[in-house]
Each structure stands twice: as C-alpha cells, then as structure tokens.
Design a protein around this motif. Structure first.
Motif, PDB file in Angstrom:
ATOM      1  N   ASP A 163       0.861  -1.190   0.000  1.00  0.00           N
ATOM      2  CA  ASP A 163       0.000   0.000   0.000  1.00  0.00           C
ATOM      3  C   ASP A 163       0.894   1.236   0.000  1.00  0.00           C
ATOM      4  O   ASP A 163       1.187   1.828   1.038  1.00  0.00           O
ATOM      5  CB  ASP A 163      -0.904  -0.015   1.231  1.00  0.00           C
ATOM      6  N   LYS A 164       1.356   1.636  -1.188  1.00  0.00           N
ATOM      7  CA  LYS A 164       2.323   2.721  -1.328  1.00  0.00           C
ATOM      8  C   LYS A 164       1.795   4.058  -0.809  1.00  0.00           C
ATOM      9  O   LYS A 164       2.512   4.839  -0.187  1.00  0.00           O
ATOM     10  CB  LYS A 164       2.706   2.877  -2.810  1.00  0.00           C
ATOM     11  N   GLU A 165       0.522   4.333  -1.059  1.00  0.00           N
ATOM     12  CA  GLU A 165      -0.044   5.614  -0.660  1.00  0.00           C
ATOM     13  C   GLU A 165       0.008   5.796   0.856  1.00  0.00           C
ATOM     14  O   GLU A 165       0.453   6.835   1.363  1.00  0.00           O
ATOM     15  CB  GLU A 165      -1.486   5.724  -1.158  1.00  0.00           C
ATOM     16  N   ARG A 166      -0.427   4.776   1.586  1.00  0.00           N
ATOM     17  CA  ARG A 166      -0.411   4.888   3.049  1.00  0.00           C
ATOM     18  C   ARG A 166       1.019   4.790   3.603  1.00  0.00           C
ATOM     19  O   ARG A 166       1.318   5.381   4.640  1.00  0.00           O
ATOM     20  CB  ARG A 166      -1.321   3.821   3.664  1.00  0.00           C
ATOM     21  N   GLN A 167       1.877   4.054   2.920  1.00  0.00           N
ATOM     22  CA  GLN A 167       3.289   4.034   3.313  1.00  0.00           C
ATOM     23  C   GLN A 167       3.837   5.458   3.377  1.00  0.00           C
ATOM     24  O   GLN A 167       4.430   5.871   4.375  1.00  0.00           O
ATOM     25  CB  GLN A 167       4.117   3.259   2.282  1.00  0.00           C
ATOM     26  N   GLU A 168       3.648   6.195   2.278  1.00  0.00           N
ATOM     27  CA  GLU A 168       4.211   7.531   2.183  1.00  0.00           C
ATOM     28  C   GLU A 168       3.595   8.485   3.204  1.00  0.00           C
ATOM     29  O   GLU A 168       4.294   9.300   3.796  1.00  0.00           O
ATOM     30  CB  GLU A 168       4.007   8.091   0.769  1.00  0.00           C
ATOM     31  N   LYS A 169       2.285   8.380   3.426  1.00  0.00           N
ATOM     32  CA  LYS A 169       1.636   9.250   4.420  1.00  0.00           C
ATOM     33  C   LYS A 169       2.227   9.013   5.809  1.00  0.00           C
ATOM     34  O   LYS A 169       2.506   9.955   6.560  1.00  0.00           O
ATOM     35  CB  LYS A 169       0.133   9.001   4.429  1.00  0.00           C
ATOM     36  N   PHE A 170       2.403   7.748   6.159  1.00  0.00           N
ATOM     37  CA  PHE A 170       2.925   7.420   7.490  1.00  0.00           C
ATOM     38  C   PHE A 170       4.377   7.866   7.623  1.00  0.00           C
ATOM     39  O   PHE A 170       4.751   8.509   8.619  1.00  0.00           O
ATOM     40  CB  PHE A 170       2.803   5.916   7.743  1.00  0.00           C
ATOM     41  N   LEU A 171       5.205   7.556   6.639  1.00  0.00           N
ATOM     42  CA  LEU A 171       6.619   7.918   6.713  1.00  0.00           C
ATOM     43  C   LEU A 171       6.808   9.425   6.705  1.00  0.00           C
ATOM     44  O   LEU A 171       7.664   9.964   7.401  1.00  0.00           O
ATOM     45  CB  LEU A 171       7.370   7.266   5.561  1.00  0.00           C
ATOM     46  N   ASP A 172       5.986  10.116   5.933  1.00  0.00           N
ATOM     47  CA  ASP A 172       6.055  11.585   5.932  1.00  0.00           C
ATOM     48  C   ASP A 172       5.666  12.151   7.292  1.00  0.00           C
ATOM     49  O   ASP A 172       6.241  13.147   7.742  1.00  0.00           O
ATOM     50  CB  ASP A 172       5.140  12.162   4.849  1.00  0.00           C
ATOM     51  N   ALA A 173       4.674  11.535   7.934  1.00  0.00           N
ATOM     52  CA  ALA A 173       4.260  11.990   9.267  1.00  0.00           C
ATOM     53  C   ALA A 173       5.393  11.803  10.268  1.00  0.00           C
ATOM     54  O   ALA A 173       5.614  12.649  11.148  1.00  0.00           O
ATOM     55  CB  ALA A 173       3.019  11.229   9.718  1.00  0.00           C
ATOM     56  N   LEU A 174       6.129  10.691  10.168  1.00  0.00           N
ATOM     57  CA  LEU A 174       7.285  10.477  11.049  1.00  0.00           C
ATOM     58  C   LEU A 174       8.328  11.569  10.841  1.00  0.00           C
ATOM     59  O   LEU A 174       8.827  12.167  11.809  1.00  0.00           O
ATOM     60  CB  LEU A 174       7.912   9.105  10.775  1.00  0.00           C
ATOM     61  N   GLU A 175       8.653  11.834   9.590  1.00  0.00           N
ATOM     62  CA  GLU A 175       9.673  12.839   9.302  1.00  0.00           C
ATOM     63  C   GLU A 175       9.237  14.232   9.753  1.00  0.00           C
ATOM     64  O   GLU A 175      10.026  14.999  10.308  1.00  0.00           O
ATOM     65  CB  GLU A 175       9.983  12.847   7.806  1.00  0.00           C
ATOM     66  N   LYS A 176       7.968  14.529   9.533  1.00  0.00           N
ATOM     67  CA  LYS A 176       7.452  15.836   9.944  1.00  0.00           C
ATOM     68  C   LYS A 176       7.510  15.983  11.463  1.00  0.00           C
ATOM     69  O   LYS A 176       7.887  17.027  11.988  1.00  0.00           O
ATOM     70  CB  LYS A 176       6.015  15.998   9.454  1.00  0.00           C
ATOM     71  N   GLY A 177       7.150  14.918  12.167  1.00  0.00           N
ATOM     72  CA  GLY A 177       7.186  14.959  13.628  1.00  0.00           C
ATOM     73  C   GLY A 177       8.589  15.169  14.162  1.00  0.00           C
ATOM     74  O   GLY A 177       8.811  15.968  15.078  1.00  0.00           O
ATOM     75  N   VAL A 178       9.563  14.466  13.583  1.00  0.00           N
ATOM     76  CA  VAL A 178      10.953  14.621  14.014  1.00  0.00           C
ATOM     77  C   VAL A 178      11.446  16.030  13.731  1.00  0.00           C
ATOM     78  O   VAL A 178      12.128  16.656  14.551  1.00  0.00           O
ATOM     79  CB  VAL A 178      11.853  13.577  13.310  1.00  0.00           C
ATOM     80  N   GLU A 179      11.090  16.551  12.572  1.00  0.00           N
ATOM     81  CA  GLU A 179      11.529  17.886  12.178  1.00  0.00           C
ATOM     82  C   GLU A 179      10.935  18.964  13.085  1.00  0.00           C
ATOM     83  O   GLU A 179      11.617  19.924  13.471  1.00  0.00           O
ATOM     84  CB  GLU A 179      11.114  18.147  10.727  1.00  0.00           C
ATOM     85  N   GLU A 180       9.660  18.803  13.467  1.00  0.00           N
ATOM     86  CA  GLU A 180       8.974  19.854  14.227  1.00  0.00           C
ATOM     87  C   GLU A 180       9.248  19.798  15.724  1.00  0.00           C
ATOM     88  O   GLU A 180       9.426  20.833  16.363  1.00  0.00           O
ATOM     89  CB  GLU A 180       7.464  19.768  13.963  1.00  0.00           C
TER      90      GLU A 180
END
Length: 472
Positions: free
Chosen positions: A430-447
């Motif tokens: 499920d590529k779409e949900r993969q990217e949403k989840f991984l992006d959320a991780l990166e955004k959380g670490v960044e913020e």
C-alpha cells in the motif's frame, strides 16, 4: 444557511469524516440543527452507534450512562447496575474492539481502600493485598491535621513521598548521626532510605495530605517500627539502664503505639534543632532528604509538561524510587511507550484518563482512571495515557522501583528505523499509506524531535486536511 449546511456535509463526507456508519459528536444531524435527534442516534452506548476507530468517550464529563453496546453487538442490562461505577470505567463496560485476552486487573481506587482513622488524621493503603499486580511498589495516602504527628518510626523499606496539599515538617536521622528538619509544601518530595528513623507533622491551618510510596508491594503501613510500641514492650528496668534514669520515670509512657496523634505546634526550625556540638555527636545531616519537584523546570512538550526526579538527575538520595510528574493538556495523550526496567505505578491526581495496556500474545486491556486512582503497568508492556476530557487537564505521577526513569518511545523507534523496514512491516503493498505514514514520522521529528512524551491532539482528531480541521 441551508446551502452552507449541505456544503459542509458534502465536504465532510468527501473527506471521509462522516459516513452512514461512523458519526462521532459532530454529525449530520448536528449540522442540520437537530441536536436532540443527533444525541439519540449517536449515543456511543446505543445499538445504532458505529465507530470503527474506537474513539475515546468521556462518560462522566458528558453525563452518559455506559452500556455494553459496541458497533451493533451487545445488548442492554436487565439486572442490578451500578451507574456511578460504570461511568468511572466506561472502557470496562464497553471495551475497545482491540481489547483481547485475560490480562489481570491493573486498576484500584484509594476510595475502595480501608481507612484507618486516628486522632486528627487518617491513612489508607494500596498494596499487593488490594491490587495483586502491585508487586514492586505499595502506596499509602495519609492526612494529618494541624499539629498532628505521625510518630517517630522507621521501616524495613525505603519511603518516597509526594505532598498533595498543605504543609508538613519532617525530621530524620542519618547513619552518621546527622539530623534533618525541613518544612515541605505541595509538590515537594522526601525520601528516607530503609531503616532511617523519621517523623512527620502537619502544619498550617489545614495540616497536610501526602502520598507515600514504599519499594515493596507487600509493605503494610500497620507493621512499621514505632517508638512508643518499642518502649511499651521493653522492661522499664532496661529503659532505665539505657537512658541512665530511674525506672519510675517511665511509669506514664504509652502502653501501646500512638501512631497518629495530636501534638503541639512546633516553633521555628532553628529553635527546635537539638543544641549540641559535633564533638558530642549532634550535627546537621549532610544528606538532602527532600526535593522540590514542582519548582523544578519542566520539559515542555506539545501536549503538556514533564518533570522527572530520580537519583541520576535531580534527587540523588532516591536510589530505589524514580518518578515523573506529568500534566496532559485537555485532549492530549502520553505517547505510546514502555518501560524496560521497572513496573509503572501511577497515581492520578486530577482529570480523567484511559490507558490501554498491551501484554503481547494478542492480549490487551483498557482501563479508565480518575482522581485518587492507582494504575499498574508491568515492565515492558506497551501503553499510553489519553486525556478523556477536552476541557480539563490530567495530572499524574508515574513512579518506579528504580534509580533512573527510563522509557522507550514507539514514535522514536519508528523514526529511528530504516523507512523500508517500517513500510514493509505496516503497509506492505500500500504505497499511498506508506508515504503518508513515513512523511508523518519525518514531519514529527523535524517539528518536535523523535521524543514528544505528551502529544498535542487536535480537538476533533486528525483529518488530514488542516483547513477543514480549523473549521471543525
């Protein structure tokens, strides 16, 4: 107005927020101006209610009566029903669909503990006898009125304490003959190592109330070593020899323990401190038996504050008890985590919360907590604390039989693991949900960084649409 309402419904439906089966507190009927019908159709404890995401329900705050209905299953109750209890424990009445297995009870309320009433005070305890999962620690809740004394005594176990209200004076003696006399207020701690003699006295017009923690779940407050109890069971001839005074002096000492009793109000500490020279063995203790926890600079998170006191950081003497004081803002959550070295013994001071404990092998169970409740989470079991209220803070102590506060964060673990590994575990194919989840991780670490112990949660949950979220 009707056009706006219809547009809002359409927008919400397209966003996946409202459908025919899942309608939380904002609903089609609320938007159409018929809140009474909405409440009836969307009462979380009714046969027609559907919620595939197991959202939190604050039954006490909402004035709801929990019933065992969930997503069309279950039915009403015909027999006797304790409504007050069910409101306090809605997730026992209607567990989330993810709960499974026969995990032991991890909740107890001090309201269910026996109270020992004494002259000007009382005490009640939560030990392994009241809560069988309370293996590593035991707790005692005690109240002393103005001038009331918890008599001179010592324990086989270490004693850690948090002042809940009022003001208290402590005295203690260390192994080098040094004495300590201090006055503590709300949010302050003390710690007495095993065997160290001490006393407590309530000060100020309302005296004091505090939580005591002992580093053994089998502890009993009734089996401490008391000064009056010892002397009452020692021949007066021996007392005379020990204190070098005539035995008749001891004719009027108590014939049994005093435990808690009304005393006179103390004078200033420096006037009350025993006068004697270091040469003759009377001196001030070099040990710091106390710590001002609430005066400590907190760690600010997106959803609240954290203060940690352990022997490795701010409270060196506390070798066997580590603790964290948490405030969870309305709607916030203590992130999903676990503790690798010690069981968590939680004491809830304010607010209402739910906790799901994951025990491996497909076992999980959810409990609800309010003021005066105790929660247990065995070491290594995954869990979170979710503030049930959107209006009130949760204040809680996390306490451990350990010299250091340690935990693992689920978010930190996922963010620190290669993206491919995480994606293939959770969203393979499920590529779409993969990217949403991984992006959320990166955004959380960044913020906010990989560890955000108490997380801000938007009042109406995460929608994936920031503008719509603001509108809601």
């Amino acid at each position: 107005m009707k056009f706006f309402q219809a547009s809002a419904i359409c927008l919400l439906t397209l966003s996946g927020l409202v459908d025919a089966r899942v309608t939380p507190y904002w609903s089609k009927q609320h938007l159409l101006g018929n809140p009474e019908a909405a409440v009836k159709a969307h009462d979380p404890y009714s046969p027609k209610y559907r919620d595939k995401y197991d959202r939190k329900v604050d039954s006490e705050g909402e004035g709801l009566d929990p019933l065992p209905y969930r997503n069309g299953d279950g039915t009403s109750v015909l027999g006797p029903w304790n409504r007050a209890r069910s409101r306090q424990n809605p997730d026992l009445v209607r567990p989330p669909s993810t709960d499974h297995g026969t995990l032991q009870n991890m909740r107890w309320s001090f309201a269910d503990s026996h109270i020992r009433i004494e002259e000007g005070g009382w005490t009640r305890q939560t030990t392994i006898r009241e809560l069988p999962t309370s293996i590593e620690l035991a707790g005692v809740n005690m109240r002393l009125d103005e001038g009331v004394i918890r008599e001179l005594h010592w324990h086989m176990q270490a004693e850690w304490a948090y002042v809940l209200e009022g003001k208290v004076r402590i005295t203690a003696l260390d192994l080098e003959g040094g004495n300590a006399i201090e006055e503590l207020e709300k949010g302050d701690l003390w710690y007495f190592p095993p065997g160290h003699p001490h006393s407590l006295q309530g000060l100020a017009p309302n005296g004091t109330e505090f939580l005591l923690i002992f580093d053994d779940g089998h502890f009993s407050e009734d089996s401490t070593f008391l000064l009056t109890d010892w002397l009452a069971h020692t021949p007066k001839s021996v007392l005379a020899e020990n204190f070098r005074i005539a035995p008749e002096v001891f004719e009027t000492i108590p014939k049994s323990e005093k435990y808690i009793f009304q005393g006179s109000m103390p004078g200033p500490i420096e006037k009350e401190r025993p006068q004697g020279s270091a040469k003759n063995g009377i001196k001030k203790s070099k040990l710091q038996f106390t710590h001002k926890l609430l005066a400590q600079e907190p760690k600010n998170t997106t959803g609240g504050t954290v203060r940690i006191a352990d022997s490795k950081t701010t409270f060196p003497i506390s070798k066997t008890v580590a603790a964290a004081h948490l405030t969870l803002n309305p709607g916030a959550m203590r992130e999903m985590h676990w503790h690798p070295t010690a069981d968590e013994w939680s004491f809830f001071i304010k607010g209402r919360a739910r906790v799901t404990i994951f025990a491996s092998e497909g076992n999980a169970r959810t409990f609800d907590y309010g003021p005066g409740d105790v929660g247990i989470v065995p070491k290594n079991m995954g869990h979170f604390i979710e503030n049930l209220s959107d209006d009130e803070e949760v204040e809680v102590l996390e306490i451990f039989r350990a010299d250091e506060f340690l935990d693992f964060s689920l978010f930190d673990w996922m963010a620190s693991t290669p993206r491919r590994m995480v994606a293939e575990h959770l969203f393979q194919g499920d590529k779409e949900r993969q990217e949403k989840f991984l992006d959320a991780l990166e955004k959380g670490v960044e913020e906010v960084g990989a560890k955000d112990p108490i997380r801000y949660v938007p009042k109406d949950g995460y929608t994936g649409d920031d503008e719509l979220q603001e509108e809601l």
